[in-house]
Design an enzyme around this catalytic site. Sequence first.
Site, mmCIF file in Angstrom:
data_model
loop_
_atom_site.group_PDB
_atom_site.id
_atom_site.type_symbol
_atom_site.label_atom_id
_atom_site.label_comp_id
_atom_site.label_asym_id
_atom_site.label_seq_id
_atom_site.Cartn_x
_atom_site.Cartn_y
_atom_site.Cartn_z
ATOM 1 N N ASP A 197 0.835 -1.286 0.302
ATOM 2 C CA ASP A 197 0.420 -0.242 0.144
ATOM 3 C C ASP A 197 0.653 1.161 -0.070
ATOM 4 O OD1 ASP A 197 -2.251 1.640 -0.102
ATOM 5 O OD2 ASP A 197 -2.492 1.312 2.733
ATOM 6 N N GLY A 221 -9.210 5.983 1.887
ATOM 7 C CA GLY A 221 -10.043 6.820 2.655
ATOM 8 C C GLY A 221 -11.122 6.226 3.257
ATOM 9 N N ASN A 263 -10.467 0.931 0.334
ATOM 10 C CA ASN A 263 -8.899 0.252 1.320
ATOM 11 C C ASN A 263 -9.538 1.564 2.723
ATOM 12 O OD1 ASN A 263 -7.897 0.312 -0.660
ATOM 13 N ND2 ASN A 263 -6.367 1.491 -0.060
ATOM 14 N N VAL A 264 -9.468 0.258 3.587
ATOM 15 C CA VAL A 264 -9.572 0.576 4.733
ATOM 16 C C VAL A 264 -8.685 0.162 6.039
ATOM 17 C CG1 VAL A 264 -11.708 0.561 6.538
ATOM 18 C CG2 VAL A 264 -12.205 -0.355 4.285
HETATM 19 P P1 13P Z 1 -8.190 5.008 5.438
HETATM 20 O O1 13P Z 1 -7.455 4.628 6.452
HETATM 21 O O2 13P Z 1 -8.300 6.499 5.938
HETATM 22 O O3 13P Z 1 -9.348 4.079 6.123
HETATM 23 O O4 13P Z 1 -7.560 4.426 3.861
HETATM 24 C C1 13P Z 1 -6.635 3.101 4.779
HETATM 25 C C2 13P Z 1 -6.502 3.384 2.912
HETATM 26 O O5 13P Z 1 -6.774 4.237 2.183
HETATM 27 C C3 13P Z 1 -5.447 2.738 2.656
HETATM 28 O O6 13P Z 1 -3.992 3.599 1.800
#
Ligand code: 13P
Length: 289
Positions: free
Chosen positions: A84, A208, A229-230
């Site tokens: 990531d 996000g 993504n979480v």
């Molecule tokens: P959040 O932490 O806001 O869930 O975002 C995760 C993310 O986008 C990882 O790349």
Amino acid sequence: MLVSATEMINKAHDGHYAIGAFNINNMEWIKAILLGCEAKKSPVMLGVSEGAGKYMCGFDNVVGMVKHIHDNLGITVPVAIHLDHGSYEGAKAAIAAGFTSVMFDGSHYDFEENKAKSQEIIALAHSKGLSVECEVGGIGGTEDGVTSAGEQADPQECATIAGLGVDFLACGIGNIHGKYPADWAGLNFDLLKEIQEATNGKPLVLHGGSGIPREQVQKAITLGVSKVNVNTECQLVFADATRKYIEAGKDQEGKGYDPRKLLKPGTDAIQALVEEMVENFFGSAGKAE
Ligand code: 13P
């Protein structure tokens, strides 16, 4: 066996649902997310930030942990281990360590440099059968201590990076990592539509994913978002359940200080959140073959 994310993402894009890309931070998170997705028969991507990779003692160790936990738990749904927000060097290191999918985030470079480096990482990853995500326009908020101003990606730049053959593309449409401010303007759906058209229907990634009103995420999925993504929502439920367990005094009695007991409520809370999200939010439940 861990797999590239290309097939699961393309199927999600065709079927108008999204794959959850849940960040992992330790062994408990890996177990919780894999068990949650297995229970719901949903494919899944495990996201590893470079900071989390260091915390877990390096990419080789993370790949080993995920492979062994995956096999030990008898997981049958497709699972990709995905870097990531990788740097240029980090993406190469993750590929060498056996990741099955990588993100190269060159959004902080000037566009020509982002393009050149994206092209190189795409070629390297594809030569090994791995999937690749690149990013155009920063995602707002703070992640791994790096803060970027929220940005709206340029559709033409998105089209250029999509044309390099990237498998899925992250683009800023007003989304922010971490908690959303009370006065947040929301996702820019007009821009999302424009990007989806400009990229000829490339699967798009919504970073996000924590804390966005659900109807907005679901609308984004209908407009071409195939990966959400979480991280922060998992952090919040994990911390909350652990805190409640300690405050209830259970760590003082009956061997509640045993780390396996102490971390269980938080781990269970992540699994419950993942199950709920893939079923009600992303629509990927029942999509594994
Ligand atoms: P959040 O932490 O806001 O869930 O975002 C995760 C993310 O986008 C990882 O790349």
